[in-house]
Design an enzyme around this catalytic site. Structure first.
Site, PDB file in Angstrom:
ATOM      1  N   ARG A 162       1.022  -1.181  -0.049  1.00 55.33           N
ATOM      2  CA  ARG A 162       0.025   0.122  -0.096  1.00 55.33           C
ATOM      3  C   ARG A 162       0.891   1.218   0.261  1.00 55.33           C
ATOM      4  NH1 ARG A 162      -0.470   4.559   2.802  1.00 55.33           N
ATOM      5  NH2 ARG A 162       0.186   3.354   4.687  1.00 55.33           N
ATOM      6  N   ASP A 163       1.441   1.555   1.251  1.00 59.36           N
ATOM      7  CA  ASP A 163       2.528   2.883   1.239  1.00 59.36           C
ATOM      8  C   ASP A 163       3.368   2.569   0.070  1.00 59.36           C
ATOM      9  OD1 ASP A 163       3.958   4.809   2.190  1.00 59.36           O
ATOM     10  OD2 ASP A 163       3.394   4.647   4.054  1.00 59.36           O
TER      11      ASP A 163
ATOM     12  N   HIS B 287       5.368   4.603  12.444  1.00 60.96           N
ATOM     13  CA  HIS B 287       5.388   4.394  11.240  1.00 60.96           C
ATOM     14  C   HIS B 287       6.570   5.464  10.692  1.00 60.96           C
ATOM     15  CE1 HIS B 287       2.934   3.951   7.098  1.00 60.96           C
ATOM     16  NE2 HIS B 287       3.682   5.041   7.114  1.00 60.96           N
TER      17      HIS B 287
ATOM     18  N   HIS C 150       9.074   7.056   8.060  1.00 59.00           N
ATOM     19  CA  HIS C 150       9.593   7.159   6.728  1.00 59.00           C
ATOM     20  C   HIS C 150      11.199   7.499   6.927  1.00 59.00           C
ATOM     21  CE1 HIS C 150       6.067   6.482   3.995  1.00 59.00           C
ATOM     22  NE2 HIS C 150       5.463   6.918   5.160  1.00 59.00           N
TER      23      HIS C 150
ATOM     24  N   CYS D 266       4.127   9.246   0.451  1.00 63.43           N
ATOM     25  CA  CYS D 266       2.716   9.743   0.138  1.00 63.43           C
ATOM     26  C   CYS D 266       2.785  10.791  -1.184  1.00 63.43           C
ATOM     27  CB  CYS D 266       2.252  10.164   1.489  1.00 63.43           C
ATOM     28  SG  CYS D 266       0.509  10.948   1.333  1.00 63.43           S
TER      29      CYS D 266
ATOM     30  N   ASN E 206       9.329   4.056   3.761  1.00 62.19           N
ATOM     31  CA  ASN E 206       9.345   3.522   4.932  1.00 62.19           C
ATOM     32  C   ASN E 206      10.725   2.640   5.253  1.00 62.19           C
ATOM     33  OD1 ASN E 206       6.454   2.943   3.770  1.00 62.19           O
ATOM     34  ND2 ASN E 206       6.266   3.452   5.686  1.00 62.19           N
TER      35      ASN E 206
HETATM   36  P1  HMG Z   1     -13.055  14.271  -2.737  1.00 62.78           P
HETATM   37  O1  HMG Z   1     -12.800  14.636  -4.128  1.00 62.78           O
HETATM   38  O2  HMG Z   1     -13.491  15.495  -1.726  1.00 62.78           O
HETATM   39  O3  HMG Z   1     -14.272  13.063  -2.677  1.00 62.78           O
HETATM   40  O4  HMG Z   1     -12.006  13.390  -2.221  1.00 62.78           O
HETATM   41  P2  HMG Z   1     -15.962  13.450  -2.761  1.00 62.78           P
HETATM   42  O5  HMG Z   1     -16.547  12.580  -1.740  1.00 62.78           O
HETATM   43  O6  HMG Z   1     -16.379  14.573  -3.141  1.00 62.78           O
HETATM   44  O7  HMG Z   1     -16.387  12.453  -4.268  1.00 62.78           O
HETATM   45  C1  HMG Z   1     -15.747  12.822  -5.517  1.00 62.78           C
HETATM   46  C2  HMG Z   1     -15.757  11.502  -6.093  1.00 62.78           C
HETATM   47  O8  HMG Z   1     -14.738  10.446  -5.897  1.00 62.78           O
HETATM   48  C3  HMG Z   1     -17.407  10.870  -6.306  1.00 62.78           C
HETATM   49  O9  HMG Z   1     -17.311  10.298  -7.640  1.00 62.78           O
HETATM   50  C4  HMG Z   1     -17.146   9.933  -5.283  1.00 62.78           C
HETATM   51  O10 HMG Z   1     -17.845   9.145  -5.659  1.00 62.78           O
HETATM   52  C5  HMG Z   1     -15.730   9.417  -5.470  1.00 62.78           C
HETATM   53  P3  HMG Z   1     -18.133  11.278  -8.872  1.00 62.78           P
HETATM   54  O11 HMG Z   1     -19.629  11.297  -8.212  1.00 62.78           O
HETATM   55  O12 HMG Z   1     -17.569  12.361  -9.052  1.00 62.78           O
HETATM   56  O13 HMG Z   1     -18.063  10.259 -10.069  1.00 62.78           O
HETATM   57  N1  HMG Z   1     -15.108   8.673  -4.249  1.00 62.78           N
HETATM   58  C6  HMG Z   1     -14.772   7.442  -4.250  1.00 62.78           C
HETATM   59  N2  HMG Z   1     -14.353   6.621  -5.321  1.00 62.78           N
HETATM   60  C7  HMG Z   1     -13.920   5.548  -5.124  1.00 62.78           C
HETATM   61  N3  HMG Z   1     -13.426   5.150  -3.447  1.00 62.78           N
HETATM   62  C8  HMG Z   1     -13.438   6.042  -2.619  1.00 62.78           C
HETATM   63  C9  HMG Z   1     -14.145   7.327  -2.941  1.00 62.78           C
HETATM   64  N4  HMG Z   1     -14.412   8.415  -2.311  1.00 62.78           N
HETATM   65  C10 HMG Z   1     -15.196   9.316  -3.073  1.00 62.78           C
HETATM   66  N5  HMG Z   1     -13.291   5.860  -1.295  1.00 62.78           N
HETATM   67  C11 HMG Z   1     -11.222  11.517  -0.829  1.00 62.78           C
HETATM   68  C12 HMG Z   1     -11.881  12.842  -0.973  1.00 62.78           C
HETATM   69  C13 HMG Z   1     -11.022  11.347   0.388  1.00 62.78           C
HETATM   70  C14 HMG Z   1     -12.155  10.490  -1.364  1.00 62.78           C
HETATM   71  C15 HMG Z   1      -9.837  11.587  -1.565  1.00 62.78           C
HETATM   72  O14 HMG Z   1      -9.079  12.936  -1.059  1.00 62.78           O
HETATM   73  C16 HMG Z   1      -9.046  10.503  -1.407  1.00 62.78           C
HETATM   74  O15 HMG Z   1      -9.227   9.584  -1.823  1.00 62.78           O
HETATM   75  N6  HMG Z   1      -7.957  10.725  -0.789  1.00 62.78           N
HETATM   76  C17 HMG Z   1      -6.802   9.554  -0.500  1.00 62.78           C
HETATM   77  C18 HMG Z   1      -5.640  10.267  -0.400  1.00 62.78           C
HETATM   78  C19 HMG Z   1      -4.438   9.040  -0.077  1.00 62.78           C
HETATM   79  O16 HMG Z   1      -4.839   7.747  -0.458  1.00 62.78           O
HETATM   80  N7  HMG Z   1      -3.551   9.193   0.358  1.00 62.78           N
HETATM   81  C20 HMG Z   1      -2.249   8.303   0.674  1.00 62.78           C
HETATM   82  C21 HMG Z   1      -2.625   7.517   1.788  1.00 62.78           C
HETATM   83  S1  HMG Z   1      -2.349   8.450   3.171  1.00 62.78           S
HETATM   84  C22 HMG Z   1      -0.631   8.233   3.682  1.00 62.78           C
HETATM   85  O17 HMG Z   1       0.106   7.578   2.795  1.00 62.78           O
HETATM   86  C23 HMG Z   1      -0.012   8.334   4.939  1.00 62.78           C
HETATM   87  C24 HMG Z   1       0.242   6.918   5.779  1.00 62.78           C
HETATM   88  O18 HMG Z   1       1.198   6.265   5.077  1.00 62.78           O
HETATM   89  C25 HMG Z   1       0.888   7.534   7.165  1.00 62.78           C
HETATM   90  C26 HMG Z   1       1.881   8.477   7.172  1.00 62.78           C
HETATM   91  O19 HMG Z   1       2.961   7.964   6.561  1.00 62.78           O
HETATM   92  O20 HMG Z   1       1.954   9.260   8.111  1.00 62.78           O
HETATM   93  C27 HMG Z   1      -1.193   6.132   5.997  1.00 62.78           C
HETATM   94 MG    MG Z   2       3.289   6.427   5.362  1.00 64.32          MG
END
Ligand code: HMG
Ligand code: MG
Length: 313
Positions: free
Chosen positions: A23-24, A215, A217, A248, A257
């Site tokens: 994933r990450d 966690h 990096h 990210c 990581n």
């Molecule tokens: P948004 O654009 O504000 O979402 O994004 P929305 O609710 O307004 O929806 C817009 C469209 O997206 C809609 O479709 C929804 O159905 C669709 P449309 O009507 O336009 O066709 N949608 C989805 N589709 C599939 N799966 C879903 C979903 N949700 C909405 N779950 C949202 C908001 C949260 C969805 C977006 O910002 C997002 O997906 N962000 C994810 C970012 C991400 O994954 N970042 C990396 C992970 S975090 C990380 O790496 C840190 C970590 O490792 C820890 C660390 O290192 O600190 C965990």
């Molecule tokens: Mg991370």
């Protein structure tokens, strides 16, 4: 007389390694990674003795295209009933997609920085916690375990320093929402051991250490030292990625990581049990590195290549 090792304090006897490479690690790859390759990677990790493998993310494919194949990946991997395969879900839409493929554990994610959280998920911290309430409810109905992440626990790419009390407050909120475990993320790899200890000590006043994970990096080469500092406080769950994959897409400059194989080597040297087989972990690391067309960023992976006479750079 002091025995060798006494200076290290009371270390946990056993550590749960949470593999986040699929994933990450893969979410940040610039080129599309074929779905079959992800599946084979996870299947190999499942052979290593790991008991928790974070598999994919049910996030918006527009935000993170690399995770668009979450459904296919999760439904095709050979799931070992003794292994948890958590997936990231940002909202109820993501949770429903995850439930459809039969997940047993999900992870919600927020941050200790509003700016980062808005860049990453389009909402403030508070709004994200509100968004999690129905996620927790639906997860409980389906008897799923929910993990919570707090990003930017040691600093933010946009806001700079983050107060440990802020991290502690967000961790408490996640805990009160029902997260069984809280992973404290140094998203940009900016922390050092003393800062990591100060942050974890602050969080421990709100959430028992048995329910905390770290966690790190490894942007600045501090990750293993940071892990060690947290083990000394009693933290017994550590996230890592084989080959030191990771980053990210919404945290510019963040590197991978801490490498799982390097972490395992250190834990073994400390006499800490994990149940994970080092050779198999290195095999999985070399497999994914080869598939991505570059040597692993882990020290142990590079050593193995050197032993085989293969190029490391
Ligand atoms: P948004 O654009 O504000 O979402 O994004 P929305 O609710 O307004 O929806 C817009 C469209 O997206 C809609 O479709 C929804 O159905 C669709 P449309 O009507 O336009 O066709 N949608 C989805 N589709 C599939 N799966 C879903 C979903 N949700 C909405 N779950 C949202 C908001 C949260 C969805 C977006 O910002 C997002 O997906 N962000 C994810 C970012 C991400 O994954 N970042 C990396 C992970 S975090 C990380 O790496 C840190 C970590 O490792 C820890 C660390 O290192 O600190 C965990
Ligand atoms: Mg991370």
């Amino acid at each position: 007389m002091m025995r060798s090792g006494d200076f290290m304090g009371e270390l946990p006897k056993r550590v749960k390694m949470v593999e986040v490479g699929p994933r990450d690690g893969l979410q940040n790859e610039p080129n599309p990674v074929p779905t079959e390759l992800k599946i084979e990677f996870i299947n190999r990790l499942s052979q290593s003795g790991l008991r928790t493998i974070e598999t994919t993310s049910f996030v918006s494919p527009r935000w993170v295209p690399q995770m668009a194949d979450a459904t296919e990946v999760f439904s095709t991997i050979e799931r070992n009933p003794d292994i948890y395969y958590p997936v990231l879900v940002p909202n109820v839409t993501g949770l429903k997609r995850a439930i459809d493929v039969g997940v047993r554990e999900v992870a919600v994610f927020t941050a200790a920085s509003d700016t980062f959280n808005c860049r990453n998920t389009n909402v403030t911290i508070e709004e994200s916690l509100e968004r999690f309430a129905p996620v927790m409810e639906l997860a409980a109905e389906h008897e799923l375990r929910v993990r919570g992440y707090v990003s930017c626990a040691l600093g933010c790419p946009y806001e700079g320093d983050i107060a440990p009390s802020k991290v502690a407050a967000v961790a408490r909120e996640l805990s009160e929402l029902g997260c069984y475990e809280i992973s404290l993320g140094d998203t940009i790899g900016i922390g050092t051991p003393a800062a990591a200890q100060r942050m974890v000590e602050a969080v421990m006043t709100e959430v028992p250490v048995e329910r905390l994970a770290v966690h790190f990096h490894d942007t600045r080469g501090q990750a293993l030292a940071n892990v060690m500092a947290c083990l000394q406080l009693g933290v017994a769950t550590v996230d890592s990625s084989v080959a030191a994959l990771g980053g990210c897409p919404y945290a510019n400059g963040a590197r991978g990581n801490v490498a799982s194989e390097d972490l395992l080597y250190m834990l073994q040297g400390l006499g800490i049990e994990t149940g994970v087989d080092l050779e198999r972990l290195i095999d999985a690391s070399l497999f994914i590195s080869d598939a991505l067309g570059r040597p692993p960023s882990s020290r142990l992976g590079q050593l193995r290549l050197e032993e085989r006479g293969e190029p490391v750079h």
